[in-house]
Design an enzyme around this catalytic site. Structure first.
Site: not given
Length: 361
Positions: A26, A28, A98-99, A147, A149-150, A167, A169, A173, A261
């Site tokens: 990617r 980023s 994780k992606d 996330s 999850r968080r 959202r 990169n 953020r 996700c």
């Protein structure tokens, strides 16, 4: 041109050209840093090869106004890279593990999992809250995270805080946090901050009792064409045995739960004295309902005799022929067993409700 010059030119034309290995990533800054780190290791191992980095944007990089869990696309950060791999435009792709979904498209495999960095989540605070913790942030402070999850785990622990999607990169953020007054803090993966050299921004590390991490978090995965034996052999030396086995257990747990996700699923793993410990949990979207358990398995990682090649050497999308098969199967079975235990205790209902609520909002 002198005779010497002609001779040199002829020698150059006749000398074998270095083979070029094209590495997809990617665009980023973090993705480039991660890819550069893998390429640096490969260059040191294979000085006779030339490595060329090919950067591209993915769906997840382009859609920045929608929460990841709402997009409903399992390969947000991988699809375009896999297209390039399929068309032989690149030979391997470096991802944050994780992606990568637990079921890869046909024809692809994870040929290497590099040594894991800190898998925990980190809190970065707005400068006006320097020195604070999540517990001491003022009532109704807004915490940004992309996330579920968080958010699910932390809402339960810190009911005085509000959690809102953020959202972009890492650079974006952090800029949103620092330049606007909307967020009191944001949650990011500690590994990403470390790789960017921004450790000084970490105000708090969240340990498993506060927030368990995402499957594969902190590890890098190298995706290749499943039948490209040359490249599989090339990258296979990058496998870190402990990270590999922990991540096989984590991915098997997530796959058996049928999580992604769009639902809050989290894990924690550890290897000690030949034992692999896996803790896994599921949460409702608001964190009010949850279930978690821990199991362990004996893992033997010493070299052993293998009975011939497997027809399908992949486990949860990973190929690792240089790591004992029995150890990999034990790790996979641990993940499946823990997921089965949670499902038998009612985890499916929690996940189904979380998925429906997420889809409805």
């Amino acid at each position: 041109m002198s005779d010497n010059g002609n001779a040199a030119a002829t020698a150059e034309e006749n000398s074998p050209k270095m083979r070029v290995i094209r590495v997809g990533t990617r665009k980023s800054q973090l993705a480039r840093i991660q890819t550069d780190s893998v390429v640096a290791v490969l260059k040191a191992l294979y000085p006779g090869l030339q490595f060329e980095i090919v950067a591209m944007s993915t769906t997840g990089d382009k859609i920045l106004d929608t929460a990841l869990s709402k997009i409903g696309e399992k390969s947000l950060f991988t699809k375009e890279l896999e297209h390039a791999l399929e068309k032989n435009e690149v030979d391997l792709v470096v991802h944050s593990l994780k992606d990568l979904p637990t079921v890869l498209p046909p024809g692809f495999t994870i040929g290497a999992i590099c040594k894991r960095e800190n898998p925990y989540d980190a809190v970065v605070f707005h400068p006006k809250f320097a020195g604070k913790t999540l517990e001491t942030l003022p009532e109704k402070s807004v915490v940004g995270t992309s996330s579920l999850r968080r958010a699910a785990q932390l809402q339960r622990k810190f009911p005085h805080l509000e959690f809102k999607s953020i959202r972009g990169n890492l650079n974006t953020r952090l800029r949103k946090l620092d330049e606007f007054q909307e967020f009191g803090a944001i949650i990011l993966a500690a590994a990403g901050l470390q790789r960017m050299g921004w450790q000084h921004r970490v105000g708090q590390i969240l340990h498993p009792e506060e927030c368990m991490y995402a499957v594969g978090q902190g590890a890098l995965g190298v995706e290749v064409r499943a039948k490209d034996q040359d490249i599989l052999d090339l990258v296979g030396v990058l496998h870190d045995p402990e990270t590999l086995l922990r991540c096989i257990a984590e991915r098997a747990f997530l796959r058996h739960l049928e999580g992604g996700c769009s639902v809050p699923v989290a894990v924690h793993t550890a290897m000690k004295d030949g034992q692999l410990y896996l803790t896994g949990g599921v949460w409702s979207l608001d964190g009010s309902d949850s279930m978690q358990e821990t199991m362990q398995a004996t893992i033997c990682v010493t070299a052993q005799h293998e009975d011939g090649p497997e027809d399908d050497p992949q486990l949860v999308g990973i190929t690792a022929r240089n790591i004992p098969r029995q150890a990999q199967l034990a790790a996979e079975n641990l993940g499946i067993s823990l997921a089965s235990l949670l499902l038998n205790k009612g985890a499916k209902n929690i996940l189904d409700v979380a998925r429906q609520l997420n889809d409805a909002h």
